[in-house]
Write a protein that holds these residues in place. Structure first.
Motif, short mmCIF file in Angstrom:
data_model
loop_
_atom_site.label_atom_id
_atom_site.label_comp_id
_atom_site.label_asym_id
_atom_site.label_seq_id
_atom_site.Cartn_x
_atom_site.Cartn_y
_atom_site.Cartn_z
N THR A 10 0.74 -1.13 0.15
CA THR A 10 -0.55 0.11 0.00
C THR A 10 0.75 1.17 -0.42
OG1 THR A 10 -2.04 1.62 0.59
CG2 THR A 10 -0.16 0.15 2.50
N ASN A 12 -1.26 4.18 0.30
CA ASN A 12 -1.81 4.51 1.21
C ASN A 12 -1.79 5.10 3.40
OD1 ASN A 12 -4.70 5.64 2.74
ND2 ASN A 12 -5.74 5.02 1.52
N GLU A 13 -1.05 5.85 3.57
CA GLU A 13 -0.63 6.09 4.59
C GLU A 13 -1.94 6.29 5.97
OE1 GLU A 13 2.37 6.62 7.00
OE2 GLU A 13 3.39 6.46 4.40
N ASN A 14 -3.12 6.26 5.04
CA ASN A 14 -4.08 6.48 6.72
C ASN A 14 -4.63 4.92 6.66
OD1 ASN A 14 -4.64 8.97 7.37
ND2 ASN A 14 -5.98 9.45 4.90
N LYS A 15 -4.75 3.94 5.43
CA LYS A 15 -4.49 3.24 5.22
C LYS A 15 -4.23 1.91 5.84
CE LYS A 15 -6.57 0.87 1.72
NZ LYS A 15 -6.66 0.39 0.06
N LYS A 93 -13.06 3.23 -5.01
CA LYS A 93 -12.31 4.73 -5.13
C LYS A 93 -11.91 5.21 -6.32
CE LYS A 93 -8.32 2.47 -6.46
NZ LYS A 93 -6.84 1.43 -5.98
#
Length: 198
Positions: A10, A12-15, A93
């Motif tokens: 990933t 995606n930092e939030n994920k 998405k």
């Protein structure tokens, strides 16, 4: 590389933060022996409605790129509207990116049925040539955006178990207890712990 390292594909930092929180060992799991690292890879996404097939395809690509003997997993999350027979599904998405949240909500305006389910599918290559899938599902409904809009479609999804709050309005720990991602990763975490204890 440490032998207990598991690669999460990933960018995606939030994920990544959410998954690190979910997979963190609790007090009773002092023997948890895996370390989560992430790697951003641009993977092909097969077009289809079979969520397990989409995740497995991505996982097989990732395993080929990172090389043999290295455990790796991908996570794919879908938002499926009952009224649209499961669409937008895995394409959510791209809908968010192209249309924005307000227009996604507006798509359901002519219909009484605003019910939806959020589905997270994890595909895991264990480094020994075996693939595993884990899936979590949370039922809810699509609502006008409420709460921060910093994490995908969280502000338009109101889980049935959230007493009227959207994901975006919930505290992270409370969200992780009922979210489709939390449920899928709970199954994955149990699998990793079972493997470690074998």
């Amino acid at each position: 590389m440490a032998t207990n390292e598991i690669i999460f594909i990933t960018g995606n930092e939030n994920k990544l933060k959410e998954v690190q929180m979910i997979l963190a060992p609790d007090a009773s799991q002092t023997n948890a022996s895996f370390v989560l690292v992430n790697r951003a890879l641009d993977l092909d996404e097969v077009q289809g409605v079979d969520l397990e097939e989409i995740a497995l395809h991505k996982c097989k690509q990732a395993a080929a790129i990172v090389g043999p003997g290295r455990p790796v997993f991908v996570e794919d999350t879908a938002l499926c509207f009952d009224e649209f027979n499961g669409l937008p599904g895995a394409y959510i998405k791209w809908f968010v990116k192209s249309m924005g949240l307000a227009k996604i909500v507006k798509m359901l305006e002519p219909f009484e049925n605003k019910d939806a389910q959020a589905v997270t599918t994890i595909a895991y290559a264990d480094g020994e040539g075996t693939y595993h899938t884990f899936q979590g599902i949370t039922r809810g409904r699509i609502v006008d955006s409420r709460g921060p809009t910093t994490f995908g479609w969280d502000s338009i999804f109101e889980p049935l178990e959230a007493q009227g709050a959207t994901y975006a309005e919930m505290h992270k720990k409370a969200k992780n207890l009922i979210s489709q991602r939390g449920r899928a990763f709970a199954k994955f975490k149990q699998h990793l712990l079972d493997q470690a204890n074998r």
